[in-house]
Write a protein that holds these residues in place. Structure first.
Motif, PDB file in Angstrom:
ATOM      1  N   ARG A  52       0.834  -1.211   0.000  1.00 48.76           N
ATOM      2  CA  ARG A  52       0.000   0.000   0.000  1.00 48.76           C
ATOM      3  C   ARG A  52       0.866   1.258   0.000  1.00 48.76           C
ATOM      4  N   ASP A  53       1.887   1.279   0.832  1.00 49.14           N
ATOM      5  CA  ASP A  53       2.751   2.449   0.931  1.00 49.14           C
ATOM      6  C   ASP A  53       3.561   2.670  -0.337  1.00 49.14           C
ATOM      7  N   ALA A  54       4.029   1.586  -0.950  1.00 48.80           N
ATOM      8  CA  ALA A  54       4.792   1.702  -2.191  1.00 48.80           C
ATOM      9  C   ALA A  54       3.919   2.263  -3.315  1.00 48.80           C
ATOM     10  N   VAL A  55       2.677   1.820  -3.380  1.00 51.41           N
ATOM     11  CA  VAL A  55       1.754   2.322  -4.403  1.00 51.41           C
ATOM     12  C   VAL A  55       1.412   3.782  -4.140  1.00 51.41           C
ATOM     13  N   LEU A  56       1.197   4.138  -2.878  1.00 54.41           N
ATOM     14  CA  LEU A  56       0.851   5.520  -2.549  1.00 54.41           C
ATOM     15  C   LEU A  56       1.971   6.494  -2.896  1.00 54.41           C
ATOM     16  N   LEU A  57       3.223   6.060  -2.794  1.00 54.35           N
ATOM     17  CA  LEU A  57       4.336   6.932  -3.183  1.00 54.35           C
ATOM     18  C   LEU A  57       4.229   7.367  -4.639  1.00 54.35           C
ATOM     19  N   VAL A  58       3.714   6.494  -5.471  1.00 58.44           N
ATOM     20  CA  VAL A  58       3.586   6.791  -6.896  1.00 58.44           C
ATOM     21  C   VAL A  58       2.265   7.495  -7.202  1.00 58.44           C
ATOM     22  N   CYS A  59       1.189   7.106  -6.524  1.00 63.22           N
ATOM     23  CA  CYS A  59      -0.155   7.594  -6.870  1.00 63.22           C
ATOM     24  C   CYS A  59      -0.503   8.956  -6.288  1.00 63.22           C
ATOM     25  N   ARG A  60      -0.003   9.287  -5.126  1.00 66.24           N
ATOM     26  CA  ARG A  60      -0.423  10.536  -4.477  1.00 66.24           C
ATOM     27  C   ARG A  60      -0.199  11.782  -5.327  1.00 66.24           C
ATOM     28  N   PRO A  61       0.991  11.978  -5.882  1.00 66.01           N
ATOM     29  CA  PRO A  61       1.179  13.196  -6.691  1.00 66.01           C
ATOM     30  C   PRO A  61       0.249  13.251  -7.902  1.00 66.01           C
ATOM     31  N   ALA A  62       0.008  12.125  -8.526  1.00 68.74           N
ATOM     32  CA  ALA A  62      -0.859  12.096  -9.706  1.00 68.74           C
ATOM     33  C   ALA A  62      -2.314  12.355  -9.336  1.00 68.74           C
ATOM     34  N   ALA A  63      -2.714  11.947  -8.146  1.00 62.38           N
ATOM     35  CA  ALA A  63      -4.106  12.117  -7.736  1.00 62.38           C
ATOM     36  C   ALA A  63      -4.472  13.583  -7.561  1.00 62.38           C
ATOM     37  N   GLY A  64      -3.518  14.396  -7.167  1.00 58.59           N
ATOM     38  CA  GLY A  64      -3.790  15.816  -7.027  1.00 58.59           C
ATOM     39  C   GLY A  64      -4.210  16.455  -8.341  1.00 58.59           C
ATOM     40  N   GLN A  65      -3.741  15.893  -9.443  1.00 60.00           N
ATOM     41  CA  GLN A  65      -4.122  16.424 -10.754  1.00 60.00           C
ATOM     42  C   GLN A  65      -5.598  16.216 -11.053  1.00 60.00           C
ATOM     43  N   ALA A  66      -6.244  15.294 -10.372  1.00 58.78           N
ATOM     44  CA  ALA A  66      -7.668  15.055 -10.595  1.00 58.78           C
ATOM     45  C   ALA A  66      -8.523  16.206 -10.076  1.00 58.78           C
ATOM     46  N   LEU A  67      -7.976  17.030  -9.202  1.00 54.81           N
ATOM     47  CA  LEU A  67      -8.720  18.167  -8.670  1.00 54.81           C
ATOM     48  C   LEU A  67      -8.563  19.431  -9.511  1.00 54.81           C
ATOM     49  N   VAL A  68      -7.721  19.408 -10.514  1.00 55.93           N
ATOM     50  CA  VAL A  68      -7.480  20.604 -11.323  1.00 55.93           C
ATOM     51  C   VAL A  68      -8.750  21.119 -12.002  1.00 55.93           C
ATOM     52  N   PRO A  69      -9.595  20.282 -12.609  1.00 57.79           N
ATOM     53  CA  PRO A  69     -10.817  20.832 -13.222  1.00 57.79           C
ATOM     54  C   PRO A  69     -11.726  21.550 -12.219  1.00 57.79           C
ATOM     55  N   ALA A  70     -11.876  21.017 -11.021  1.00 61.79           N
ATOM     56  CA  ALA A  70     -12.717  21.669 -10.011  1.00 61.79           C
ATOM     57  C   ALA A  70     -12.112  22.991  -9.566  1.00 61.79           C
ATOM     58  N   LEU A  71     -10.804  23.021  -9.398  1.00 65.01           N
ATOM     59  CA  LEU A  71     -10.146  24.267  -9.008  1.00 65.01           C
ATOM     60  C   LEU A  71     -10.230  25.315 -10.113  1.00 65.01           C
ATOM     61  N   ASP A  72     -10.088  24.881 -11.364  1.00 66.77           N
ATOM     62  CA  ASP A  72     -10.227  25.813 -12.480  1.00 66.77           C
ATOM     63  C   ASP A  72     -11.644  26.379 -12.561  1.00 66.77           C
ATOM     64  N   GLN A  73     -12.623  25.515 -12.368  1.00 66.26           N
ATOM     65  CA  GLN A  73     -14.020  25.958 -12.404  1.00 66.26           C
ATOM     66  C   GLN A  73     -14.286  26.971 -11.290  1.00 66.26           C
ATOM     67  N   THR A  74     -13.784  26.702 -10.104  1.00 67.15           N
ATOM     68  CA  THR A  74     -13.994  27.598  -8.973  1.00 67.15           C
ATOM     69  C   THR A  74     -13.318  28.946  -9.220  1.00 67.15           C
ATOM     70  N   ARG A  75     -12.164  28.912  -9.823  1.00 67.45           N
ATOM     71  CA  ARG A  75     -11.428  30.144 -10.074  1.00 67.45           C
ATOM     72  C   ARG A  75     -12.127  31.036 -11.093  1.00 67.45           C
TER      73      ARG A  75
END
Length: 160
Positions: A52-75
């Motif tokens: 789980r920890d090894a996968v999270l090291l790779v996935c966490r940074p990429a997951a933040g990109q999933a919030l970009v459309p919502a942040l753009d819409q809010t802005r």
């Protein structure tokens, strides 16, 4: 927001739609990162990290990109676009202040719901509950050999 169906149903629909978008983006990006950075996950496992920890090291940074459309819409709300909830409340006969408050509630709710959806999706990917299409079902009860125990029947553990 009044606790009536005429107000709750559209807001719930907006929140559910936003959560669905964030979930699909987070899952797709996390699984793509796992595919392209498989060696990093294996390196983490070789260093003694839990899967789980090894996968999270790779996935966490990429997951933040999933919030970009919502942040753009809010802005851009109110500056470039007129949001649906605002226009709908205005057309329904409410004051501009009430329409603005409603839109603010919707935007804050969207950001909160999408953040929770991304966190849950990445956690499911890290635990192996979400897999790429075509990877086949997980077989329950299958024994797994742990790298730290090299030999003998004691080296086998039941899969979680």
């Amino acid at each position: 927001m009044p606790p009536r169906g005429i107000a709750i149903i559209p807001v719930a629909g907006i929140l559910i739609g936003g959560a669905m978008t964030a979930t699909s983006l987070a899952g797709r990006r996390a699984l793509d990162e796992l595919t392209s950075r498989r060696g990093e996950v294996e390196a983490g496992l070789a260093l003694g990290l839990l899967p789980r920890d090894a996968v999270l090291l790779v996935c966490r940074p990429a997951a933040g990109q999933a919030l970009v459309p919502a942040l753009d819409q809010t802005r851009t709300v109110g500056l470039v676009t007129l949001p649906g909830a605002f226009v709908g409340v205005l057309l329904g006969g409410a004051s501009p202040l009430a329409a603005g408050v409603t839109q603010l509630v919707v935007l804050v709710g969207l950001l909160a719901v999408e953040a929770v959806a991304v966190v849950l999706t990445v956690e499911l990917v890290a635990r192996g509950r979400l897999r790429p299409a075509g990877s086949g079902p997980r077989r329950a009860g299958r024994a797994r050999v742990t790298p730290s125990l090299a030999r003998g029947p004691a080296a086998r553990r039941e899969a979680p």
